[in-house]
Design an enzyme around this catalytic site. Sequence first.
Site, PDB file in Angstrom:
ATOM      1  N   GLU A 105       0.834  -1.204   0.000  1.00 37.29           N
ATOM      2  CA  GLU A 105       0.000   0.000   0.000  1.00 37.29           C
ATOM      3  C   GLU A 105       0.869   1.254   0.000  1.00 37.29           C
ATOM      4  O   GLU A 105       0.577   2.238  -0.700  1.00 37.29           O
ATOM      5  CB  GLU A 105      -0.941  -0.023   1.202  1.00 37.29           C
ATOM      6  CG  GLU A 105      -2.019  -1.108   1.081  1.00 37.29           C
ATOM      7  CD  GLU A 105      -2.856  -1.267   2.332  1.00 37.29           C
ATOM      8  OE1 GLU A 105      -4.085  -1.131   2.239  1.00 37.29           O
ATOM      9  OE2 GLU A 105      -2.272  -1.537   3.400  1.00 37.29           O
ATOM     10  N   GLU A 125      -3.969  -9.650   3.990  1.00 31.43           N
ATOM     11  CA  GLU A 125      -4.761  -9.366   5.191  1.00 31.43           C
ATOM     12  C   GLU A 125      -5.966 -10.280   5.371  1.00 31.43           C
ATOM     13  O   GLU A 125      -6.367 -10.563   6.502  1.00 31.43           O
ATOM     14  CB  GLU A 125      -5.226  -7.906   5.165  1.00 31.43           C
ATOM     15  CG  GLU A 125      -4.131  -6.891   5.432  1.00 31.43           C
ATOM     16  CD  GLU A 125      -3.332  -6.525   4.189  1.00 31.43           C
ATOM     17  OE1 GLU A 125      -2.518  -5.594   4.259  1.00 31.43           O
ATOM     18  OE2 GLU A 125      -3.523  -7.182   3.129  1.00 31.43           O
TER      19      GLU A 125
END
Length: 636
Positions: A105, A125
């Site tokens: 990210e 995740e």
Amino acid sequence: MTASYDVRDGIAVVTMDNPPVNSLGLGNRRFIAGSVSRAQDDPAVRAIVLTGQGRAFCGGADIREFNTPEATAAPDLVDVIRLVEGCSKPVVAAIHGVVMGGGLELAMGCHYRVVQGGTQVALPEVRIGILPGATGTQRLPRLIGLEAALNMIVTGNTVMSEVLAAIPSQKLFDRIEPDGVVSAAIDLAHAKADVRPLPRSRDLKVEHRHAEAYLQFARNTVTANSRNYPAPLRCLDCVAQSVRLDFDAAVDYERAAVTELVWTPESAALRHAFFAERAASKIPDVPEGTSRRALQSVGVIGAGTMGDDISTNFLDAGVPVKILEMKQEALDRGIATIKKTYEAQVNKGKLKQDKYEQRMALLSTTLNYDDLKNADLIIEAVSEELGVKEKVFKELDRVAKAGAILASSTSTPNVDKIAAFTKRPQDVVGMHFFRPANVMKLLEVVRGKETAKDVLATVMATARKIQKTAVVSGVCDGFIGNRMIEQYSRQAGFLLDEGATPQQVDKAIEKFGFAMGPFRSGYVADMDHRKELGITPRNIYDEEIVQRLVYALVNEGAHILDDGIASKSGDIDMVCLTGCGFPLWRGGPMHYASQVGLYNVAESMKRFARNPHGDASFWQPAPLIRKLVAEGKAFT
């Protein structure tokens, strides 16, 4: 944490250095934010290169900060990414080794990205029951396309940089380099120093001709494949917003979704399992820096099913194996079985022919104990008769070199008794593989009273090498796994005595989430013994079935902790999750009991103790449970 800020000919090279994978703990986040601000304010700096020291660009969040104030302290990751993307000077990510989770990210928030070939890329995740909550569900579809991004985010799978770089029209990587990624990033920074406007991934549009139709198809697939796991569908919901909402609104949606998921019991269970697996490798009195013995070759005694499967584990890991048997026919059968296993993988396209040949080239056989004299680790996989093991270990004591680790794959005989057959008990350890040993992830490492610390450190490292989850057990009958399953099976039998059918028991526990009920592999049909026991069958509800089977595991697990056989409750959960079919999304019996509340568990046990046909003595809550209930605490 150590890190560096270095200006090279007008380019600020910002290097994260937070071993082992430059995770984004508070210190690292503050360093990145401070470095970007420093470069922004320095007129001598024209552009910035952000990279990582060591073997990774950035592996994502710092798991040591989970559930601590530091995890959400300012600046959080979204703040850092916003600062990077809003910088008026070009920021180039120089990516190598590993870029995962928050690390990816962060990279996607940079203006340009240079990647080294062979880099592992992932947003994993979902595997801990959440989703990429720092703009990942919005940036990745903009950079690699809707379908590829959704697949990565929903599965959490790792994809190699070369695969992503080959996607037509991808904008994730501006360059892919075989090596020298920092130098290449500096070159790109020079080339782009005066280019304006700066490209931002947030400004890209997600192009897909039939987005809504594809998303509906994907929803049907994810729904079918993610039963009991809410995170995959919420991942899909967030990615869908990349084609429906503007960037800021979609990010708000993402933030709300990840907050929602964090509080689900499934996410709590998956995060518990994540931490418990890592904690299992830590032994309280064996420091992380404990020296390890060399492990270049392995001897396996016994070419039966267990010996063959154990050998396969090491061959898969590239470790030479020599199998010992007493008769050539037994060796021939064993080698044929190993070949058959590999050939089946080749035929299914799961193993390339050259890899098969490489693995078989690592395998050798012998009929003579003396040929094991150079092995670093010798594992016996013979009959469970103590007398047979005595003969084996006396021979090993005679031929094995000094410092060799002598391991028994025993599931019942006492490891201390086995060690006493040698003059080197410090070198003896139990390595209890679960069947089939080449498939099951669990390895119980049985610590004898004299097992040396460097032997334990070596075996735990070896377990990682052969991709096993190792849990240390003390010496007792059945160790951790079999000792717990014995109580689980006893309760299943009592339930049949009292009126349940095998089908009902299996159905109830499988609905709870177990991979297989206790009678699935062979139904019990004759219930005539009830009359002999003087039992009148009664109606038994599924709730009682589940509680008695699961709480039997909980109570025995607590006894195992009381006895010092396991050092922490998470170890017991890992045994049940990886070796006994306990549902991952419930986190293991000890975690599940804590979620239910130990007071409630103890009260149920007391109720079961009043059952005239049960086992009143077993259902007395273990001392540890009584203590925790009195203190208002849970297993930790």
